[in-house]
Design a protein around this motif. Sequence first.
Motif, mmCIF file in Angstrom:
data_model
loop_
_atom_site.group_PDB
_atom_site.id
_atom_site.type_symbol
_atom_site.label_atom_id
_atom_site.label_comp_id
_atom_site.label_asym_id
_atom_site.label_seq_id
_atom_site.Cartn_x
_atom_site.Cartn_y
_atom_site.Cartn_z
ATOM 1 N N ARG A 113 -39.053 -5.113 26.479
ATOM 2 C CA ARG A 113 -40.406 -5.203 26.065
ATOM 3 C C ARG A 113 -41.217 -5.439 26.780
ATOM 4 N N LEU A 114 -42.331 -4.721 26.769
ATOM 5 C CA LEU A 114 -43.393 -4.664 27.745
ATOM 6 C C LEU A 114 -44.526 -5.123 27.370
ATOM 7 N N TYR A 115 -45.502 -5.565 28.531
ATOM 8 C CA TYR A 115 -47.487 -6.933 28.373
ATOM 9 C C TYR A 115 -47.822 -5.874 27.953
ATOM 10 N N GLN A 116 -48.484 -5.590 26.966
ATOM 11 C CA GLN A 116 -49.655 -5.585 26.343
ATOM 12 C C GLN A 116 -49.696 -3.993 26.750
ATOM 13 N N GLY A 117 -48.191 -3.375 26.282
ATOM 14 C CA GLY A 117 -48.100 -1.694 26.555
ATOM 15 C C GLY A 117 -48.130 -1.091 27.427
ATOM 16 N N ASN A 118 -48.173 -1.932 28.455
ATOM 17 C CA ASN A 118 -47.938 -1.052 30.063
ATOM 18 C C ASN A 118 -46.284 -1.380 30.628
ATOM 19 N N TYR A 119 -45.985 0.119 30.708
ATOM 20 C CA TYR A 119 -44.406 1.086 30.993
ATOM 21 C C TYR A 119 -44.350 -0.401 32.066
ATOM 22 N N ASN A 120 -45.723 -0.416 32.593
ATOM 23 C CA ASN A 120 -44.860 -0.697 34.549
ATOM 24 C C ASN A 120 -45.056 -2.047 34.591
ATOM 25 N N LEU A 121 -45.008 -2.866 33.214
ATOM 26 C CA LEU A 121 -44.693 -4.343 33.015
ATOM 27 C C LEU A 121 -43.824 -4.715 32.002
ATOM 28 N N LEU A 122 -42.235 -4.310 32.726
ATOM 29 C CA LEU A 122 -41.281 -4.378 31.600
ATOM 30 C C LEU A 122 -40.465 -5.635 31.606
ATOM 31 N N GLN A 123 -39.616 -5.900 30.663
ATOM 32 C CA GLN A 123 -38.682 -6.705 31.029
ATOM 33 C C GLN A 123 -37.161 -6.036 30.217
ATOM 34 N N TYR A 124 -36.220 -5.945 30.254
ATOM 35 C CA TYR A 124 -34.890 -5.449 30.323
ATOM 36 C C TYR A 124 -34.558 -6.629 29.539
ATOM 37 N N TYR A 125 -33.635 -6.734 28.137
ATOM 38 C CA TYR A 125 -32.760 -7.371 27.837
ATOM 39 C C TYR A 125 -31.364 -7.515 27.865
ATOM 40 N N ASN A 126 -30.284 -8.105 28.162
ATOM 41 C CA ASN A 126 -29.131 -8.090 27.924
ATOM 42 C C ASN A 126 -28.574 -8.432 26.186
ATOM 43 N N TYR A 127 -28.371 -7.058 25.743
ATOM 44 C CA TYR A 127 -28.108 -7.751 24.432
ATOM 45 C C TYR A 127 -28.338 -5.962 23.469
ATOM 46 N N LYS A 128 -27.189 -6.159 22.955
ATOM 47 C CA LYS A 128 -26.290 -4.191 22.481
ATOM 48 C C LYS A 128 -27.099 -5.066 21.763
ATOM 49 N N LEU A 129 -27.886 -3.456 20.871
ATOM 50 C CA LEU A 129 -28.455 -2.935 19.953
ATOM 51 C C LEU A 129 -28.324 -3.079 18.812
ATOM 52 N N SER A 130 -26.381 -2.764 19.150
ATOM 53 C CA SER A 130 -25.977 -2.806 17.309
ATOM 54 C C SER A 130 -25.417 -3.801 17.049
ATOM 55 N N ASN A 131 -25.371 -4.742 17.456
ATOM 56 C CA ASN A 131 -24.545 -5.999 17.485
ATOM 57 C C ASN A 131 -25.643 -6.913 16.765
ATOM 58 N N LEU A 132 -27.193 -6.670 17.646
ATOM 59 C CA LEU A 132 -28.182 -7.573 17.173
ATOM 60 C C LEU A 132 -28.592 -7.062 15.994
ATOM 61 N N LEU A 133 -28.511 -5.866 15.890
ATOM 62 C CA LEU A 133 -28.611 -5.042 13.971
ATOM 63 C C LEU A 133 -28.082 -5.819 12.824
ATOM 64 N N LYS A 134 -26.251 -5.830 13.347
ATOM 65 C CA LYS A 134 -25.375 -6.330 12.902
ATOM 66 C C LYS A 134 -25.292 -7.704 12.245
ATOM 67 N N TYR A 135 -25.861 -8.649 13.686
ATOM 68 C CA TYR A 135 -26.380 -9.715 13.007
ATOM 69 C C TYR A 135 -27.692 -10.138 12.507
ATOM 70 N N TYR A 136 -28.534 -9.717 12.648
ATOM 71 C CA TYR A 136 -29.345 -10.011 11.220
ATOM 72 C C TYR A 136 -29.286 -9.401 10.434
ATOM 73 N N VAL A 137 -28.779 -8.554 9.925
ATOM 74 C CA VAL A 137 -28.487 -7.821 8.438
ATOM 75 C C VAL A 137 -27.550 -9.098 7.816
ATOM 76 N N SER A 138 -26.497 -9.678 8.797
ATOM 77 C CA SER A 138 -25.453 -10.415 8.713
ATOM 78 C C SER A 138 -26.161 -12.039 7.626
ATOM 79 N N LEU A 139 -27.548 -12.091 8.746
ATOM 80 C CA LEU A 139 -28.255 -13.387 7.896
ATOM 81 C C LEU A 139 -29.530 -13.028 7.000
ATOM 82 N N GLY A 140 -29.184 -11.919 6.388
ATOM 83 C CA GLY A 140 -30.524 -11.369 5.013
ATOM 84 C C GLY A 140 -31.383 -10.447 5.186
#
Length: 249
Positions: A15-42
């Motif tokens: 995620r960026l803060y106000q679109g600033n690439y220098n203010l960057l936060q990484y998250y320890n999620y696997k993209l495919s797992n999150l997508l699968k989870y969201y889809v499973s919930l409808g």
Amino acid sequence: MIIPALDILNDKIVRLYQGNYNLLQYYNYKLSNLLKYYVSLGINIIHIVDLDGANNPKNRQKKTFLKIINKFKNYIQIGGGIRNIHDIEYFSSLGVQRIVIGSAIIDKIHEIRKWIDLYGNDFIVAALDVRIMKNNKKIIFTNGWKKNTHIELESILKKLLSFNIKHVLCTDISCDGTLLGPNLNLYQEIVDKFPCIHFQASGGISTIDDITRLKNTKVDNIIIGRSLLEKRFTIVEAMQCWQNELSHV
């Protein structure tokens, strides 16, 4: 509709803060797992932004998106550096549900009507990012929010409406990634002025109450990113809140 958002940079969720690439936060999620989870919930639509492509279209993460679109194409609304007919055709051929066009809405406004006619107004989402200036002037910024177009939001919305636009993603840049709450006045104003447009509200959402307040403006969709990634509330809670508000409309 609740639309979860995932920004991708170097194959990682960030995620960026106000679109600033220098203010960057990484998250320890696997993209495919999150997508699968969201889809499973409808969840029907997942908003994905290719930040590499947004910064430089030549650096588009094609391998990453080929993998996820192949599995989840019916659920993907994708943006980031989509600036010409070749980009649109590329994602159309992959079968994504929608594509999001940002800077090209301003830079190539004379071509937008043709693109909508060719691909349909349910496929193209116009992304308009604004800063609220003096006298409540809503000025559009492009190119990763670096370029001030000096163009007011309402004038572009009128033109897009004449092109038969259906979906508009509108973001108050000052709210994006801040968790400080959405700009309710902005959405109330544009929904009142342009009731035929299906607006997607984005930026600043941090609580379930924010969802309730946004729903009361009668926006059609709410995009939520950082709050879900940081577990301020769950996607299930967000969906339940949206449904509860719908039942009161």
